[in-house]
Write an enzyme that holds these catalytic residues in place. Structure first.
Site, mmCIF file in Angstrom:
data_model
loop_
_atom_site.group_PDB
_atom_site.id
_atom_site.type_symbol
_atom_site.label_atom_id
_atom_site.label_comp_id
_atom_site.label_asym_id
_atom_site.label_seq_id
_atom_site.Cartn_x
_atom_site.Cartn_y
_atom_site.Cartn_z
ATOM 1 N N ARG A 131 0.856 -1.172 0.000
ATOM 2 C CA ARG A 131 0.000 0.000 0.000
ATOM 3 C C ARG A 131 0.898 1.229 0.000
ATOM 4 O O ARG A 131 2.031 1.185 0.495
ATOM 5 C CB ARG A 131 -0.902 0.028 1.234
ATOM 6 C CG ARG A 131 -1.837 -1.164 1.359
ATOM 7 C CD ARG A 131 -2.641 -1.082 2.650
ATOM 8 N NE ARG A 131 -3.582 -2.188 2.804
ATOM 9 C CZ ARG A 131 -3.322 -3.326 3.444
ATOM 10 N NH1 ARG A 131 -2.129 -3.495 4.014
ATOM 11 N NH2 ARG A 131 -4.233 -4.270 3.543
ATOM 12 N N ARG A 135 -0.335 -1.737 -7.138
ATOM 13 C CA ARG A 135 -0.691 -2.855 -6.242
ATOM 14 C C ARG A 135 -1.611 -3.823 -6.972
ATOM 15 O O ARG A 135 -1.463 -5.048 -6.853
ATOM 16 C CB ARG A 135 -1.360 -2.282 -5.000
ATOM 17 C CG ARG A 135 -1.812 -3.293 -3.946
ATOM 18 C CD ARG A 135 -2.221 -2.524 -2.695
ATOM 19 N NE ARG A 135 -3.059 -3.269 -1.765
ATOM 20 C CZ ARG A 135 -2.601 -4.055 -0.801
ATOM 21 N NH1 ARG A 135 -1.296 -4.218 -0.661
ATOM 22 N NH2 ARG A 135 -3.427 -4.680 0.022
ATOM 23 N N TYR A 139 -9.610 -9.794 -7.774
ATOM 24 C CA TYR A 139 -8.609 -9.990 -8.819
ATOM 25 C C TYR A 139 -8.839 -11.253 -9.637
ATOM 26 O O TYR A 139 -8.117 -11.493 -10.612
ATOM 27 C CB TYR A 139 -7.212 -10.071 -8.192
ATOM 28 C CG TYR A 139 -6.818 -8.820 -7.450
ATOM 29 C CD1 TYR A 139 -6.490 -7.656 -8.137
ATOM 30 C CD2 TYR A 139 -6.792 -8.788 -6.058
ATOM 31 C CE1 TYR A 139 -6.153 -6.505 -7.453
ATOM 32 C CE2 TYR A 139 -6.438 -7.646 -5.372
ATOM 33 C CZ TYR A 139 -6.123 -6.499 -6.079
ATOM 34 O OH TYR A 139 -5.789 -5.355 -5.406
ATOM 35 N N HIS A 160 -1.972 2.621 -6.022
ATOM 36 C CA HIS A 160 -2.869 1.479 -5.849
ATOM 37 C C HIS A 160 -3.012 0.685 -7.143
ATOM 38 O O HIS A 160 -3.239 -0.536 -7.104
ATOM 39 C CB HIS A 160 -4.239 1.937 -5.355
ATOM 40 C CG HIS A 160 -4.894 0.950 -4.451
ATOM 41 N ND1 HIS A 160 -4.396 0.622 -3.205
ATOM 42 C CD2 HIS A 160 -6.004 0.180 -4.611
ATOM 43 C CE1 HIS A 160 -5.170 -0.296 -2.637
ATOM 44 N NE2 HIS A 160 -6.141 -0.578 -3.477
ATOM 45 N N LYS A 166 -2.142 -2.323 7.825
ATOM 46 C CA LYS A 166 -3.367 -1.882 8.481
ATOM 47 C C LYS A 166 -3.541 -2.603 9.818
ATOM 48 O O LYS A 166 -3.193 -3.768 9.955
ATOM 49 C CB LYS A 166 -4.586 -2.160 7.585
ATOM 50 C CG LYS A 166 -4.756 -1.173 6.440
ATOM 51 C CD LYS A 166 -6.066 -1.414 5.727
ATOM 52 C CE LYS A 166 -6.324 -0.368 4.646
ATOM 53 N NZ LYS A 166 -7.610 -0.600 3.959
ATOM 54 N N HIS A 211 -4.330 -8.782 3.149
ATOM 55 C CA HIS A 211 -5.788 -8.758 3.289
ATOM 56 C C HIS A 211 -6.202 -9.686 4.422
ATOM 57 O O HIS A 211 -5.797 -10.851 4.449
ATOM 58 C CB HIS A 211 -6.468 -9.212 1.998
ATOM 59 C CG HIS A 211 -6.388 -8.213 0.897
ATOM 60 N ND1 HIS A 211 -6.582 -8.551 -0.433
ATOM 61 C CD2 HIS A 211 -6.154 -6.874 0.909
ATOM 62 C CE1 HIS A 211 -6.457 -7.482 -1.187
ATOM 63 N NE2 HIS A 211 -6.195 -6.450 -0.391
#
Length: 341
Positions: A154, A285, A317, A282, A178, A308
């Site tokens: 990220r 990414r 994806y 992004h 995150k 994730h």
């Protein structure tokens, strides 16, 4: 409402490890909510019809369904917090349903476009430049694109990489993502080489600044005013910040900003003959994840690499698998050629 909002944000930071950017987004959403309802006191004591009216207003403003759903999620969490903590006896947001939203396919660059970006970045980094500072900036951009495509980081993770990442001896670096969660991210040789080249260019730029006459250096620093100038120079606190961050800057955080990374990539896209609107951190990414899947990577592995927590996030994806699955059936199925064995 001011006090409950502050406590709510404190809870998000302490119990969920919310980042400064996440907290700022919640603050903006709740401020907009309070402004619509006519003040913080009214917002804290509103009912379900008031929240419905606010959501309708967001739709009238032309906000997308995903944005409205995100605002409603913030309100649900906030009112749930008020109820649980005893600030009110009911939860007016509990019965509300958000707008249905489809998940748009991510923007993805082709392999040829990524290759062109990387080649252009390195060509600019090795070309003669006007100053050591400009050479450091160009090397930094090359490092950005190599790292983003090699790791799928990220932009916030990239910007806040510690200087220790460039000194790591193994084949991977530890990234803090995150929720303050750490994960191990493999790092290829091209990305390592780009980091080494950038750090050498940064050291050369710093040495050049130290050789400047005191009067000239003082004037230049004063002119910069402590703001990110896009040159790659960390500014007055250079030595300290260069020791701490991989991408030091005179920004308040001490490292390069997310906005500067995005601007540098758009400038690179223009130089590579790619529409700047197609490129962002992004999007790099997305390219990392999509190209891995297209070349046979397992979805669970990509989930881990991206950081994730829920595989449903990674599943956006899977559209890139269609052609590969068709080719597998065409090439490997015993009846694919129409002849039974």
């Amino acid at each position: 409402m001011g006090r409950p909002v502050a406590l709510f944000l404190d809870m998000l930071a302490a119990e969920r490890g919310a980042s400064a950017n996440t907290l700022a987004a919640y603050q903006r959403d709740l401020d907009d909510y309070a402004e619509f309802l006519g003040g913080q006191d009214k917002a804290a004591g509103c009912g379900t019809p008031d929240i419905r009216a606010y959501l309708a207003e967001l739709t009238r403003r032309g906000l997308k369904g995903a944005t409205v759903a995100r605002r409603l999620s913030a309100l649900r969490q906030f009112h749930r917090f008020l109820y649980v903590e005893g600030y009110r006896g009911d939860d007016p947001a509990a019965v509300l349903e958000g707008p249905k939203r489809g998940r748009p396919l991510p923007k993805v660059l082709s392999l040829a476009e990524v290759t062109r970006l990387i080649e252009t970045a390195h060509e600019r980094a090795t070309a003669a430049s006007a100053s050591p500072a400009e050479a450091a900036r160009r090397a930094r951009v090359a490092c950005f694109v190599e790292l983003l495509y090699a790791t799928g980081l990220r932009v916030s993770e990239l910007a806040a990489l510690p200087a220790a990442a460039a000194r790591a001896k193994g084949d991977a670096i530890i990234v803090r993502g995150k929720g303050n969660k750490e994960r191990l991210v493999p790092l290829g040789e091209p990305a390592r080489a780009a980091m080494a080249t950038y750090r050498a260019a940064l050291a050369a730029a710093r040495a050049g600044r130290e050789k400047e006459p005191a009067e000239k250096g003082g004037t230049a620093r004063k002119a910069r005013g402590g703001k990110e100038n896009g040159t790659g120079e960390p500014g007055p606190a250079g030595a300290k910040e260069e020791a701490r961050w991989l991408f030091p800057s005179s920004a308040a955080s001490g490292h390069v900003t997310r906005q500067q990374v995005a601007l540098d990539l758009k400038d690179l896209a223009a130089a590579a003959g790619i529409d700047a609107a197609k490129l962002s951190p992004h999007v790099m990414r997305h390219a990392f994840a999509s190209h891995l899947l297209a070349h046979g990577a397992e979805l669970r592995m990509v989930q881990t690499l991206l950081g994730h927590s829920d595989i449903s996030t990674t599943q956006i994806y899977t559209h890139v698998l269609d052609d590969r699955l068709k080719s597998l059936v065409r090439d490997l199925h015993p009846l694919a050629d129409g002849e039974a064995e």
